[in-house]
Enzyme design. Structure first.
Site, mmCIF file in Angstrom:
data_model
loop_
_atom_site.group_PDB
_atom_site.id
_atom_site.type_symbol
_atom_site.label_atom_id
_atom_site.label_comp_id
_atom_site.label_asym_id
_atom_site.label_seq_id
_atom_site.Cartn_x
_atom_site.Cartn_y
_atom_site.Cartn_z
ATOM 1 N N GLY A 331 3.615 20.858 -16.590
ATOM 2 C CA GLY A 331 4.924 20.273 -16.303
ATOM 3 C C GLY A 331 5.904 20.753 -17.353
ATOM 4 O O GLY A 331 7.022 21.144 -17.065
ATOM 5 N N ALA A 332 5.440 20.725 -18.617
ATOM 6 C CA ALA A 332 6.275 21.165 -19.730
ATOM 7 C C ALA A 332 5.388 21.346 -20.949
ATOM 8 O O ALA A 332 4.241 20.912 -20.957
ATOM 9 C CB ALA A 332 7.354 20.125 -20.010
ATOM 10 N N MET A 333 5.947 22.011 -21.975
ATOM 11 C CA MET A 333 5.173 22.263 -23.191
ATOM 12 C C MET A 333 6.070 22.096 -24.416
ATOM 13 O O MET A 333 7.151 22.662 -24.480
ATOM 14 C CB MET A 333 4.594 23.690 -23.129
ATOM 15 C CG MET A 333 3.864 24.123 -24.384
ATOM 16 S SD MET A 333 2.411 23.086 -24.701
ATOM 17 C CE MET A 333 2.375 23.127 -26.493
ATOM 18 N N GLU A 368 8.091 15.265 -24.115
ATOM 19 C CA GLU A 368 8.033 16.470 -24.960
ATOM 20 C C GLU A 368 8.751 16.276 -26.288
ATOM 21 O O GLU A 368 8.326 16.807 -27.315
ATOM 22 C CB GLU A 368 8.626 17.679 -24.220
ATOM 23 C CG GLU A 368 7.946 18.002 -22.899
ATOM 24 C CD GLU A 368 6.432 18.127 -22.970
ATOM 25 O OE1 GLU A 368 5.900 18.462 -24.050
ATOM 26 O OE2 GLU A 368 5.780 17.881 -21.947
ATOM 27 N N HIS A 371 6.639 14.568 -28.861
ATOM 28 C CA HIS A 371 5.679 15.473 -29.498
ATOM 29 C C HIS A 371 6.271 16.199 -30.714
ATOM 30 O O HIS A 371 5.524 16.689 -31.557
ATOM 31 C CB HIS A 371 5.216 16.549 -28.513
ATOM 32 C CG HIS A 371 4.112 16.131 -27.594
ATOM 33 N ND1 HIS A 371 2.974 15.501 -28.039
ATOM 34 C CD2 HIS A 371 3.945 16.300 -26.251
ATOM 35 C CE1 HIS A 371 2.158 15.294 -26.999
ATOM 36 N NE2 HIS A 371 2.733 15.755 -25.911
ATOM 37 N N GLU A 390 -1.533 13.248 -26.508
ATOM 38 C CA GLU A 390 -1.048 13.104 -25.126
ATOM 39 C C GLU A 390 -0.932 11.643 -24.704
ATOM 40 O O GLU A 390 -0.009 11.268 -24.003
ATOM 41 C CB GLU A 390 -1.954 13.883 -24.164
ATOM 42 C CG GLU A 390 -1.930 15.384 -24.406
ATOM 43 C CD GLU A 390 -0.541 16.004 -24.379
ATOM 44 O OE1 GLU A 390 0.423 15.356 -23.915
ATOM 45 O OE2 GLU A 390 -0.395 17.150 -24.842
#
Length: 939
Positions: A331-333, A368, A371, A390
């Site tokens: 989905g995203a990083m 994100e 994070h 996560e």
């Protein structure tokens, strides 16, 4: 990383099955990707043998050794020159390294890279440059050993490596992503995805999260392209050998792990803002679509100061970029300072994006950016602790969205999207503990699943509730300060929270992270004068019924209790640390109900005595129970029926009590469970009767909502409007799919006007209308839909169509949709949801999709190369079967077609199929009789 996990989908028209999370994507509203998991049951006798069969055939795990520590990096000087025509790249690495022990070899990670030359220069020029005399590649371990003719002496030096690699098309490492210019020309960008273990595909490195270093990155790129990396640009100059190229140099990064390094070279526009604490925020979009980055920018600019304040630690970089990548597996990083997204997780078109997409973008941006502190500033020591990264980000994304958009009622949605989904998966014999010992890199992908993300988030929510917000924040602050720029393990966080709260955090939490599963809390009561005496016991809950073995595990269970006097207020909190206990609640009159787990925060199922349950049911009809508790009660009973502990008929009767229900999320969860039941009963000859039940249940709310959105709906802020828009889409989709005639006729009329350009459908109505006309459509309908797909300029609209194509009924058209899934018209990461849509729509679709996956296995497996998308594809394709022999067929197919990253998924699917079959055998006749009796005219 955010996975497209198939969180449990609320929208009836999104395919059903689940796994997740990294961040592996149907929508709680996660309408956009996420899917529904078949939660299913069977009798324990059938199952014992089935489970043994499954686990006995687990292939042996490869022995795995982490990199030696005799040489480690301090700084990587890295220059890369990608070729966007030939899809190759040249690289130069000059790494400052420390030699701890004299050695004549250096072992690094390296995959799909050819080293041309390598040498070592001792610091201070005291020795000559030593050229490496051999490169020994251990391909299976993704390592290379550089051999030197003499020992490298203890101290510092520079390791120089020239190498070449391929810009692959596998969506991992340094890869190419296809896009079209506004004029329609096909071009390629060069982008990265390194988590978990793919930095080694871009440059030789020490690719383990605990081996941190700083990075000085330069990119040599065509001068008409945008070049981005983790840090800000400090120099741009023409390339001395070719004036069509630029050399772009970026500032030195903080000390960081390799999996968070990123670079992007392509054509993009951007919108820019500044957070209140002075950080420059940019959202990069495809050329000509800068407008579509404004919503994400607004969220990011609010989110950074929120986290800054929550953690009481400033964001450590001067800028943050969010960028939409065309071909993107997750989905995203969360790459530090350069966060990459699927287009659908970042871009919002004010006219053509639906409410659920806005919500999805807000959640993914929140995930994100969390994070950037939790994961990037403090990083897990090894992948065993991935869940902490996560699970934490999957919890705090909701806290952040609740702060930015209080009208989303997002915490109620958490229960349907993450909490119940995790309970479903964790009830299987083939679940796994939150903390899994990970060795070989091939095992990492397997734990990017609903346990790491959704169960992780759920137990952190429970922990936050147990500690209280103030002490939780205090503990988080000291954790981030103590371990910033370093690595930490799960126990380190428990220590900090324990010191802040004075509670036995490590003891309580290890029972939730180190053993798989969760308890069912069994409750009975008696009245003694003005007091209510509760008898409470715990045992492990299994999808096949309660665990009755000798060695039953126990949990440390934080239990809250409320009463009918004040349903929103907790009257008593206890920690259940034994198999059973008795609790006295003072001053509870005999006519008051008592409820366990108000807010549905504790991670467990509840079985009330029949008298206690009876007393709670009026709270559903008259809405005195909170929405989240109405949802939790229904979900628990549905789960008990799948486990054979109560009859499914009891749940159907309960569902009829929701006739006055106004809450979107409660309907969403009901819709999910009815979807599971509908799928199960597609194996019978009375499938139409359950459709009739669905039509009757959803008609009153459908009439109340109507087709037109009221003023302010779907446009922020519009109190309640967002949720009404979601509810309308859900209900109309459910009615249309179930064949409700007035809904079908109106959907067809609106679809015709939409196609002819007379009256364009609002974004929130497109999914339900598309689904309805396709479900009851013919080849002309499918052709029109494929034409709309081709014309769509926005990826969200393409995905919306792809997800519902499988609803078409005719066998030849189903085949056409499956062929389309592998065509050039569907982006590689989206093929999975097209096939999943076919499998989830009908009995025939399920068989056709499974055959298609088997027939095209080589191409599909090669395309996803063992990443989490292969697990998702398998789950979506087979989880809905309900015949014992299908479990054997699936098992046998994967014994001869190995998919190492999906081993556990295959076992979970086989278990689910057997559970489905047993559920059907056990309850089908009773359900049929009940549905017939409801139709019979009263005597």
């Amino acid at each position: 990383m955010l996975l497209v996990l198939g969180r449990r989908v609320s929208l009836s028209f999104v395919k059903r099955v689940i796994p997740q999370d990294p961040v592996l994507l149907s929508n709680p509203i996660l309408q956009d990707f996420r899917t529904i998991k078949f939660r299913v049951i069977h009798s324990s006798t059938v199952f014992a043998s089935a489970t043994r069969q499954n686990t006995d055939t687990m292939p042996e795990r490869r022995p795995f050794v982490r990199l030696p520590t005799d040489v480690y990096p301090v700084n990587y000087g890295l220059c890369l020159k990608p070729d966007l025509i030939d899809f190759t790249f040249e690289g130069k690495l000059e790494a400052i390294v420390k030699v701890n022990l004299a050695t004549n070899q250096i072992v690094m990670n390296c995959a799909d890279i050819d080293i041309i030359t390598a040498s070592f220069v001792p610091e201070g020029g005291e020795g000559e440059e030593i050229n490496a005399t051999g490169f020994n590649y251990q391909n299976e371990d993704e390592k290379v050993t550089l051999s030197f003719p003499s020992a490298l002496q203890k101290g510092s030096g520079t390791l120089k490596i020239d190498f070449v690699g391929e810009l692959n098309d596998k969506m991992k490492g340094f890869y190419r992503s296809k896009y079209a210019t506004p004029a329609g020309e096909i071009r390629y960008a060069a982008v990265t995805q390194f988590e978990a273990t793919d930095a080694r595909r871009a440059f030789p490195c020490w690719d383990e999260p605990a081996i941190k270093a700083t990075f000085d990155i330069s990119l040599i790129v065509p001068k008409d392209r945008v070049a981005l990396s983790n840090m800000n640009v400090i120099d741009r100059k023409p390339h001395p050998e070719d004036d069509s190229l630029l050399e772009v140099k970026f500032a030195t990064t903080p000390i960081m792990s390799t999996y968070l390094v990123a670079f992007v070279i392509g054509e993009y526009d951007f919108v820019e803002g500044q957070s209140s604490d002075g950080v420059t925020v940019r959202v990069y979009t495809p050329t000509g679509k800068a407008e579509q980055g404004k919503f994400a920018l607004e969220v990011a600019v609010k989110t950074l100061p929120f986290y800054n304040d929550y953690f009481n630690v400033p964001y450590p970089l001067p800028k943050i970029d969010l960028i939409a990548i065309a071909d993107f597996a997750a989905g995203a990083m969360e790459n530090w300072g350069l966060v990459t997204y699927r287009e659908t997780a970042l871009l919002i078109d004010p006219k053509n994006s639906c409410s659920s997409s806005r919500q999805w973008v807000a959640l993914v941006v929140g995930h994100e950016l969390a994070h950037q502190w939790f994961g990037n500033l403090v990083t897990m020591e090894w992948w065993t602790h991935l869940w902490l990264n996560e699970g934490f980000a999957s919890w705090i994304e909701y806290l952040c969205v609740d702060h930015c958009f209080p009208d989303y009622d997002i915490w109620t949605q958490f229960v349907s999207a993450d909490y119940t989904r995790a309970l479903d998966l964790d009830a299987l014999d083939n679940s796994h503990p939150i903390e899994v010992n990970v060795g070989h890199p091939s095992e990492v992908d397997e734990i990017f699943d609903a346990i790491s993300y959704s169960k992780g988030a759920s137990v952190i929510r429970m922990l936050h509730n147990y500690i209280g917000d103030e002490d939780f924040r205090k503990g988080m602050h000291s954790y981030l300060l103590k371990f910033q720029h370093k690595n930490a393990a799960t126990e380190d966080l428990w220590d900090c929270l324990e010191q802040a709260s004075g509670k036995p955090i490590a003891l309580v939490m290890s029972s939730w992270t180190k053993q798989m599963g969760f308890p069912i809390i069994v409750v009975d009561q008696e009245q003694q004068g003005d007091d209510r005496i509760l008898k409470i016991s715990q045992k492990k809950f299994c999808a096949s019924g309660p665990h009755n073995g000798e060695d039953c595990p126990n949990w440390m269970v934080p239990i809250s209790i409320c009463t009918g006097e004040d349903p929103g207020c907790t009257k008593l909190k206890v920690l259940l640390d034994s198999p059973e206990t008795t609790i006295t609640i003072n001053n509870v009159s005999p006519d008051q109900w008592v409820k366990i787990n108000p807010g549905t925060v504790g991670f467990y199922r509840i079985q009330y005595s029949s008298a206690m349950l009876e007393s709670l049911l009026p709270g559903i009809r008259d809405l005195t129970l909170l929405p989240v508790d109405r949802l939790g009660l229904q979900n628990d009973l549905f789960s008990l029926s799948r486990a054979g502990m109560i009859s499914t008929v009891e749940v159907l009767k309960l569902m009829e009590a929701f006739v006055n229900e106004p809450n979107y999320t409660v309907w969403s969860d009901l819709s999910c469970n009815l979807g599971v039941l509908s799928s199960l009963l597609s194996h019978t000859d009375f499938h139409e009767e359950i459709q009739e039940f669905i039509r009757e249940l959803f008609t009153p709310i459908g009439l109340k909502l109507g087709w037109e959105c009221k003023q302010g709906e779907g446009e922020p802020p519009g109190a309640g409007g967002h949720l009404d828009a979601l509810l309308r889409g859900l209900v109309l989709g459910k009615l249309g799919k179930a064949g409700h005639k007035p809904t079908l006729e109106e959907a067809r009329r609106r679809f015709k006007d939409h196609v002819e350009g007379k009256q364009i459908l609002s974004a929130d109505l497109r999914s339900p209308v598309y689904l309805t006309v396709l479900k009851h459509g013919d080849s002309a309908t499918l052709d029109t839909m494929l034409k709309l797909h081709k014309q769509a300029d926005m990826q969200e609209e393409k995905n919306r169509i792809e997800r519902v194509l499988g609803a078409i009924s005719a066998p030849d058209l189903i085949q056409k949709v499956l062929t389309f899934a592998l065509s050039e018209d569907v982006r590689p990461q989206d093929t999975v949801s097209v096939i999943g849509g076919v499998a989830g729509s009908s009995k025939h679709g399920r068989k056709a999709a499974w055959k298609f996956v088997k027939d095209n296995w080589e191409e599909l497996h090669n395309r996803y190369q063992g990443g989490f998308l292969i697990s998702r594809l398998i789950k979506l394709s087979v989880d809905g079967f309900a015949i014992d022999k299908m479990a054997a067929e699936v098992k046998s197919f994967f014994e001869s077609h190995h998919a190492p990253a999906a081993e556990r998924t295959v076992q979970q699917c086989c278990e689910n199929i057997l559970l489905n079959a047993a559920w059907l055998k056990r309850d089908a006749d009773d359900i049929h009789q009940y549905l017939l009796k409801r139709k019979a005219p009263p005597v």
